[in-house]
Scaffold this motif. Structure first.
Motif, mmCIF file in Angstrom:
data_model
loop_
_atom_site.group_PDB
_atom_site.id
_atom_site.type_symbol
_atom_site.label_atom_id
_atom_site.label_comp_id
_atom_site.label_asym_id
_atom_site.label_seq_id
_atom_site.Cartn_x
_atom_site.Cartn_y
_atom_site.Cartn_z
ATOM 1 N N ILE A 133 0.857 -1.185 0.000
ATOM 2 C CA ILE A 133 0.000 0.000 0.000
ATOM 3 C C ILE A 133 0.895 1.237 0.000
ATOM 4 O O ILE A 133 1.715 1.421 0.902
ATOM 5 N N LEU A 134 0.746 2.047 -1.028
ATOM 6 C CA LEU A 134 1.566 3.260 -1.152
ATOM 7 C C LEU A 134 0.924 4.377 -0.331
ATOM 8 O O LEU A 134 -0.199 4.797 -0.621
ATOM 9 N N ALA A 135 1.637 4.823 0.685
ATOM 10 C CA ALA A 135 1.036 5.800 1.595
ATOM 11 C C ALA A 135 2.067 6.791 2.109
ATOM 12 O O ALA A 135 1.988 7.257 3.236
ATOM 13 N N PRO A 162 -1.045 13.383 8.054
ATOM 14 C CA PRO A 162 -0.875 12.716 6.763
ATOM 15 C C PRO A 162 -2.253 12.370 6.188
ATOM 16 O O PRO A 162 -3.155 11.990 6.939
ATOM 17 N N LYS A 163 -2.370 12.484 4.878
ATOM 18 C CA LYS A 163 -3.685 12.294 4.245
ATOM 19 C C LYS A 163 -4.325 10.962 4.614
ATOM 20 O O LYS A 163 -5.524 10.907 4.916
ATOM 21 N N VAL A 164 -3.523 9.888 4.573
ATOM 22 C CA VAL A 164 -4.116 8.552 4.751
ATOM 23 C C VAL A 164 -4.663 8.328 6.165
ATOM 24 O O VAL A 164 -5.331 7.329 6.421
ATOM 25 N N GLY A 199 8.109 9.546 -6.265
ATOM 26 C CA GLY A 199 7.144 8.983 -7.212
ATOM 27 C C GLY A 199 6.664 7.602 -6.805
ATOM 28 O O GLY A 199 7.270 6.931 -5.965
ATOM 29 N N THR A 200 5.569 7.187 -7.444
ATOM 30 C CA THR A 200 4.932 5.910 -7.060
ATOM 31 C C THR A 200 5.822 4.699 -7.394
ATOM 32 O O THR A 200 5.813 3.710 -6.666
ATOM 33 N N GLY A 201 6.612 4.803 -8.468
ATOM 34 C CA GLY A 201 7.513 3.696 -8.833
ATOM 35 C C GLY A 201 8.642 3.574 -7.817
ATOM 36 O O GLY A 201 8.999 2.472 -7.369
ATOM 37 N N GLY A 205 -3.016 4.282 -0.750
ATOM 38 C CA GLY A 205 -3.599 4.456 0.579
ATOM 39 C C GLY A 205 -4.796 5.388 0.611
ATOM 40 O O GLY A 205 -5.445 5.540 1.645
ATOM 41 N N ASP A 206 -5.108 6.008 -0.532
ATOM 42 C CA ASP A 206 -6.161 7.024 -0.522
ATOM 43 C C ASP A 206 -7.399 6.607 -1.326
ATOM 44 O O ASP A 206 -8.180 7.447 -1.747
ATOM 45 N N THR A 207 -7.581 5.286 -1.542
ATOM 46 C CA THR A 207 -8.763 4.800 -2.279
ATOM 47 C C THR A 207 -9.609 3.900 -1.367
ATOM 48 O O THR A 207 -9.579 2.676 -1.489
ATOM 49 N N TYR A 234 -6.701 11.673 -13.557
ATOM 50 C CA TYR A 234 -6.265 10.275 -13.564
ATOM 51 C C TYR A 234 -5.332 9.997 -14.740
ATOM 52 O O TYR A 234 -5.379 10.690 -15.771
ATOM 53 N N GLY A 235 -4.527 8.929 -14.631
ATOM 54 C CA GLY A 235 -3.745 8.435 -15.754
ATOM 55 C C GLY A 235 -4.682 7.760 -16.752
ATOM 56 O O GLY A 235 -5.649 7.101 -16.358
ATOM 57 N N ARG A 236 -4.408 7.964 -18.073
ATOM 58 C CA ARG A 236 -5.281 7.387 -19.104
ATOM 59 C C ARG A 236 -4.681 6.075 -19.612
ATOM 60 O O ARG A 236 -3.465 5.959 -19.782
ATOM 61 N N VAL A 274 -9.139 9.908 -2.705
ATOM 62 C CA VAL A 274 -9.391 11.095 -1.891
ATOM 63 C C VAL A 274 -8.161 11.994 -1.942
ATOM 64 O O VAL A 274 -7.093 11.623 -1.463
ATOM 65 N N ASN A 275 -8.297 13.146 -2.548
ATOM 66 C CA ASN A 275 -7.176 14.075 -2.634
ATOM 67 C C ASN A 275 -7.431 15.380 -1.878
ATOM 68 O O ASN A 275 -6.496 16.106 -1.572
ATOM 69 N N ASP A 276 -8.702 15.688 -1.614
ATOM 70 C CA ASP A 276 -9.007 16.913 -0.858
ATOM 71 C C ASP A 276 -10.218 16.659 0.059
ATOM 72 O O ASP A 276 -10.791 15.575 0.073
HETATM 73 C C1 UD1 Z 1 -1.717 7.911 -9.470
HETATM 74 C C2 UD1 Z 1 -1.351 7.285 -10.829
HETATM 75 C C3 UD1 Z 1 -2.469 7.585 -11.806
HETATM 76 C C4 UD1 Z 1 -3.794 7.061 -11.293
HETATM 77 C C5 UD1 Z 1 -4.088 7.595 -9.893
HETATM 78 C C6 UD1 Z 1 -5.270 6.883 -9.325
HETATM 79 C C7 UD1 Z 1 1.105 7.356 -10.996
HETATM 80 C C8 UD1 Z 1 2.268 8.054 -11.618
HETATM 81 N N1 UD1 Z 1 -0.113 7.857 -11.298
HETATM 82 O O1 UD1 Z 1 -1.784 9.315 -9.660
HETATM 83 O O2 UD1 Z 1 -2.175 6.978 -13.076
HETATM 84 O O3 UD1 Z 1 -4.832 7.398 -12.182
HETATM 85 O O4 UD1 Z 1 -2.960 7.365 -9.024
HETATM 86 O O5 UD1 Z 1 -5.702 7.465 -8.123
HETATM 87 O O6 UD1 Z 1 1.291 6.394 -10.293
HETATM 88 N N2 UD1 Z 1 2.946 7.903 -3.092
HETATM 89 C C9 UD1 Z 1 4.042 7.476 -2.383
HETATM 90 N N3 UD1 Z 1 5.271 7.976 -2.695
HETATM 91 C C10 UD1 Z 1 5.470 8.865 -3.703
HETATM 92 C C11 UD1 Z 1 4.339 9.301 -4.424
HETATM 93 C C12 UD1 Z 1 3.084 8.807 -4.107
HETATM 94 O O7 UD1 Z 1 3.915 6.663 -1.486
HETATM 95 O O8 UD1 Z 1 6.626 9.249 -3.925
HETATM 96 C C13 UD1 Z 1 1.612 7.366 -2.743
HETATM 97 C C14 UD1 Z 1 0.644 8.425 -2.260
HETATM 98 O O9 UD1 Z 1 0.709 8.545 -0.843
HETATM 99 C C15 UD1 Z 1 -0.711 7.897 -2.723
HETATM 100 C C16 UD1 Z 1 -0.358 7.050 -3.923
HETATM 101 O O10 UD1 Z 1 1.028 6.823 -3.896
HETATM 102 O O11 UD1 Z 1 -1.308 7.065 -1.758
HETATM 103 C C17 UD1 Z 1 -0.725 7.754 -5.238
HETATM 104 O O12 UD1 Z 1 -0.039 8.978 -5.301
HETATM 105 P P1 UD1 Z 1 -0.730 10.289 -5.861
HETATM 106 O O13 UD1 Z 1 0.257 11.389 -5.801
HETATM 107 O O14 UD1 Z 1 -2.038 10.503 -5.213
HETATM 108 O O15 UD1 Z 1 -0.908 9.844 -7.399
HETATM 109 P P2 UD1 Z 1 -1.924 10.409 -8.432
HETATM 110 O O16 UD1 Z 1 -1.440 11.695 -8.960
HETATM 111 O O17 UD1 Z 1 -3.289 10.374 -7.858
#
Ligand code: UD1
Ligand code: CA
Length: 460
Positions: A8-10, A22-24, A78-80, A101-103, A138-140, A226-228
């Motif tokens: 879980i990315l949070a 923190p948001k989550v 970044g998420t990666g 973590g935000d869905t 969102y990503g397409r 949930v972003n806001d």
């Molecule tokens: C991401 C996706 C997007 C998708 C969307 C769905 C990527 C690049 N984009 O965008 O395609 O449509 O989610 O909601 O993945 N996080 C970390 N570390 C980081 C960055 C983010 O843990 O360095 C976590 C955040 O806490 C969050 C999640 O990853 O829980 C997603 O990050 P967020 O910045 O919200 O991505 P989106 O812009 O929403």
């Protein structure tokens, strides 16, 4: 599913929340956002859950407790980059389910279906997608002429044609671990944000001709991120509606679901009726055949079969079967009402046990008190349990009768079957079976003497 882990990315801050937390960790329906995600993954059968933390790491770890594995992403690149932090913790797991973590609205059944299709189709990557009316943010999902998924483009990197695509990435995926970790090492931050995008793994897999699949979420409502604070309220309303619906389908009557606020963690038996303006929170458990509300808040309470609670606030209290509580009662932590107890209007009880068939009908404060069975507490009775330094106990034994407007100065004991006369201030123990009177004697003066003294005043 021991060969599958959930990550879980949070670690993100959630800037758009404008919050110190923190948001989550923001809460809806009795759980914080990431707890809803963890619960869904758990119910989908995944035992090992790894949480990537970063922003407010210690706060998140403390809030969620030791039953999860945590990995730290020091800088949010970044998420990666975030997912790559989990490699060691994932060990030899063959399949990695990635969640944000935000869905909080994802259903366990949807995750189970995603996992099943991923296995059945022997895919390297399976993306949970959704077709939405408004794909903004969102990503397409990019597909080729044959309809095969070839990549994901983030909105800020998309051209106008890509922006018009309404099939979006929900941020939930299954990966074959064997490929995942090496692809994550190949990611480049060559995008508008200069981040390592997890979504680029899809393009890498396609380039190597590995099978990439997409599974559509049946209900687009599920994928809301949930972003806001506005989205927090929307997600909260959806979860509440789901909780209420499940309860109604299980035999609970909710007079007005729109104004009834029940946490996902609450359990309620059939044939209970809930009136509007009622909040049932935390680990509250309600037995069958009760009636609750209107205007009632119960947090971490238990209510026994057939009890009625109206216009009441009760915290960490146990209400036995067949009780009547309220209107306008306040039960503070540690209150235990045994069977068929009646607590009426303007009564406050704290850290006290009230025995079966006892009555506290009106205008009373009981603190640190043990009341036996069949006791009657008269209107206006106060236990004086606090001497400014310490709290002291009061004991009222079976069958005692406390007259109205009495003060019981603790520590003190009223014996079984004893009677305290109305208006008494009791400072010493009352022996069983006796009657205590502790009040000023009444004096009756002649009214004539009063009148003549008034006349003297007028003349003077
Ligand atoms: C991401 C996706 C997007 C998708 C969307 C769905 C990527 C690049 N984009 O965008 O395609 O449509 O989610 O909601 O993945 N996080 C970390 N570390 C980081 C960055 C983010 O843990 O360095 C976590 C955040 O806490 C969050 C999640 O990853 O829980 C997603 O990050 P967020 O910045 O919200 O991505 P989106 O812009 O929403
Ligand atoms: Ca998001």
């Amino acid at each position: 599913m021991s060969d599958t882990v959930a990550v879980i990315l949070a670690a993100g801050q959630g800037k758009r929340m404008h919050s110190r937390r923190p948001k989550v960790l923001h809460r809806i329906a009795g759980r914080c956002l990431v707890e809803h995600v963890l619960a869904a993954a758990g119910e989908a059968g995944i035992e090992k859950q790894i949480i990537v933390i970063g922003h407010g790491a210690e706060e998140v770890r403390e809030a969620l407790g030791p039953k999860y594995t945590y990995v730290l992403q020091e800088k949010q690149l970044g998420t990666g980059h975030a997912l790559a932090r989990a490699r060691e913790a994932a060990g030899t797991a063959a399949t990695v389910l990635v969640l944000c973590g935000d869905t909080p609205l994802l259903r366990p059944a949807t995750l189970a279906r995603l996992l099943r299709e991923h296995q059945d189709r022997q895919a390297a990557v399976t993306i949970l997608t959704a077709v939405v009316d408004d794909p903004t943010g969102y990503g397409r999902i990019i597909r080729d002429g044959q309809g095969m998924v070839t990549g994901i483009v983030e909105e800020r990197d998309a051209n106008p044609v890509e922006k018009a695509i309404r099939e979006i990435n929900t941020g939930t995926y299954c990966f074959k671990a064997a490929h995942l970790w090496s692809f994550l090492e190949q990611l480049q931050p060559d995008n508008d944000q200069g981040e390592y995008y997890l979504t680029d793994v899809v393009g890498l897999a396609c380039r190597e001709n590995l099978p990439v699949q997409a599974v559509a979420a049946g209900d687009p409502e599920e994928i809301l991120g949930v972003n806001d604070r506005a989205q927090l309220a929307i997600a909260g309303a959806i979860l509440r509606r789901r909780v209420n619906m499940a309860l109604m389908q299980g035999g609970v009557t909710i007079i007005d679901p729109e104004t009834t606020y029940i946490d996902a963690t609450v359990r309620i038996g059939p044939d209970t009726v809930i009136y509007p303006g009622t909040f049932l929170e935390g680990h509250t458990i309600i037995d069958e055949g009760c009636s609750l509300g209107p205007g009632t808040t119960l947090r971490d309470c238990q209510v026994g079969k057939g009890s009625h609670v109206i216009h009441t606030v009760a915290l960490e209290s146990k209400i036995g079967p067949g009780c009547q509580v309220g209107p306008f009662a306040y039960l503070r932590p540690g209150t235990v009402l045994d069977a068929r107890v009646k607590v009426g209007d303007f009564v406050e009880i704290k850290a006290s046990r009230i025995g079966a068939d006892s009555k506290v009908p009106h205008l009373t404060y009981l603190g640190d008190t043990t009341v036996g069975t069949g006791v009657n507490i008269g209107a206006g009775t106060i236990t004086c349990n606090y001497d400014g330094e310490k709290k002291w106990p009061t004991v009222i034994e079976d069958g005692a009768f406390i007259g109205s407007n009495s003060n019981l100065v603790a520590p003190v004991r009223v014996g079984a079957g004893a009677l305290v006369g109305a208006g008494s201030t009791i400072t010493e123990d009352v022996p069983a079976g006796s009657m205590a009177l502790a009040r000023g004697r009444q004096v009756n003066l002649s009214r004539r003497s009063k009148k003549s003294s008034e006349k003297r005043q007028e003349k003077g």
